[in-house]
Write an enzyme that holds these catalytic residues in place. Structure first.
Site, short mmCIF file in Angstrom:
data_model
loop_
_atom_site.label_atom_id
_atom_site.label_comp_id
_atom_site.label_asym_id
_atom_site.label_seq_id
_atom_site.Cartn_x
_atom_site.Cartn_y
_atom_site.Cartn_z
N MET A 99 2.10 6.67 5.19
CA MET A 99 1.21 5.82 6.02
C MET A 99 0.17 5.02 5.01
SD MET A 99 1.28 9.43 6.59
CE MET A 99 0.05 10.42 6.10
N GLY B 73 0.65 -1.11 0.04
CA GLY B 73 0.09 0.07 -0.11
C GLY B 73 0.95 1.25 -0.10
N CYS B 74 0.25 2.33 0.42
CA CYS B 74 0.87 3.63 0.35
C CYS B 74 2.05 3.86 1.28
CB CYS B 74 -0.34 4.73 0.71
SG CYS B 74 -1.79 4.80 -0.46
N ASN B 75 2.19 3.00 2.36
CA ASN B 75 3.57 3.09 3.04
C ASN B 75 4.59 2.64 2.43
OD1 ASN B 75 1.42 1.13 4.34
ND2 ASN B 75 3.44 0.09 4.60
#
Length: 424
Positions: free
Chosen positions: A411, A200-202
């Protein structure tokens, strides 16, 4: 291939970090224990309870010459971009509540690769197979362009790459994106490589941790990280508010950075005649996974639409905000620093409410997160590579001075907060 890592001599455990009383204490581990790649700073014999001195006034800590440094950055997006107003028409959204989600997102334009449209101008549905094929095509194209721009920025060529790490969440590939880019660009087939998929975004900072450790263990060799997110390949179209939140936020984009350890060259002269700092050294990382919010950001299989669908819990900004201090203070205390010692903040462009929550909880100014909000405005949420778009914008400003510290922060699902401490 076995990923090489470096032990962290002299790593300092976090002590005295503020405790978030609303969150349960870790059962075993201390809060946000940072991992140091190259150095630690312990208080000197005369250290007292007073404030930590500014970085420029601190005698240099014991820092190995093999400290990894970011030496180049490159970004790429897909050709077509749309305003939020244009997308409301294309998606056929008339519900006032859903329209407000789009128009109050602090996003002006995003790059997307939309499917063909019907006679009314509405997007035709795409099967999961078509979405996977789109992901493959866009990830390879954007990833290749970002990688080439990164190498040009670093003064390197394809033949210089010794280690390639590719990050993506918006589709599944086997063989992975590393293999596809090696074939597409003619990178040496014996290049070491690893694919980070589905985090994901992290994930950009998770991968950078591994890339920096490999570079530190192989001084003088070039490690490259590519984050390629074809968010257009993870879209679903329906009338639900859940889908609207996702469709109002994400955009297509890729970013790449080169990391090399052990090179100590004189910095180039800046426009004012002063020495302009080279890319920053990567000093340490700190991470926190909020297990109570494990399902707050997730990728689910949608039986009705026969495809994967992303879900974002409305409480995400508050979850991230409530935990931001703990992980950042843990990162900084491990280096003997405080938030006031940080000159540059590069935060993931996760969304307006997420950015506001992080800014308020960390006591940052709007100027501190100017690149974060600028990237959100111009591109939307680019997932794992967002923070590198902000990093590129910071470099273009040419305002960073040698010795300044910076914090990188992302995050994502888990829910997870990842941070890194760098110094120019």
């Amino acid at each position: 291939m076995t990923l090489s890592t470096v032990s962290a001599p002299g790593t300092v455990d976090t002590v005295g970090a503020p405790v978030d009383t609303a969150a349960p204490a870790d059962p075993v581990r201390r809060q946000s224990r940072p991992s140091s790649l190259t150095w630690s700073r312990a208080p000197g014999p005369d250290a007292g309870p007073g404030p930590v001195p500014a970085p420029a006034a601190v005698p240099g800590p014991a820092r190995a010459l093999t400290a990894p440094r970011i030496t180049g950055v490159g970004t790429a997006v897909t050709p077509e971009s749309y305003t939020q107003h244009e997308l409301l028409g294309i998606f056929g959204i008339e519900d006032p509540k859903v329209r407000s989600v789009f128009l109050n997102s602090a996003i002006e334009r995003r790059h997307l690769t939309l499917p063909p449209r019907d006679e009314r101008g509405r997007c035709l549905p795409e099967s999961q197979g078509e979405l996977l094929a789109k992901h493959r095509r866009l990830a390879v194209d954007m990833g290749a362009r970002a990688l080439l721009d990164c190498l040009a920025d670093a003064g390197l060529g394809l033949c210089d790459i010794d280690y390639l790490c590719c990050v993506t969440t918006t589709g599944y590939l086997t063989p992975g994106l590393t293999a596809l880019l090696i074939r597409e660009l003619g990178i040496a087939p014996d290049c070491h490589r690893v694919d980070v998929v589905g985090m994901g975004c992290n994930a950009g900072l998770n991968a950078l941790n591994a890339v920096a450790a490999w570079a530190a263990a192989h001084p003088g060799q070039v490690a490259v990280m590519v984050c390629a997110e074809a968010c257009s390949a993870a879209y679903a179209f329906d009338d639900t508010l859940r889908t609207a939140v996702v469709n109002s936020l994400f955009g297509d984009g890729a970013a790449a950075i080169a990391v090399v350890a052990g090179e100590e060259a004189a910095p180039a002269a800046g426009p004012d005649g002063e020495a302009a700092p080279r890319g920053p050294r990567i000093l340490s990382f700190a991470s926190r996974i909020i297990t109570d919010a494990l399902g707050a950001m997730r990728y689910d299989w949608d039986d009705e639409q026969v495809r994967f669908s992303f879900f974002l819990d409305p409480e995400i900004p508050y979850v991230v905000g409530a935990n931001a201090e703990r992980v950042v203070d843990g990162l900084l205390s491990g280096a003997g620093l405080r938030r006031g010692d940080i000159a540059q903040w590069l935060v993931h462009s996760g969304g307006k409410k997420v950015i506001d929550a992080v800014r308020l909880n960390l006591g940052l100014t709007r100027h501190d997160v100017r690149h974060t909000t600028g990237v959100l405005r111009d591109y939307g949420n680019l997932s794992s590579g967002s923070f590198l778009f902000s990093y590129e914008r910071l470099l273009r400003e040419r305002v960073v001075r040698p010795g300044e510290y910076g914090v990188l922060m992302t995050m994502g699902p888990g829910s997870t907060i990842e941070t890194a401490l760098v110094q120019w």
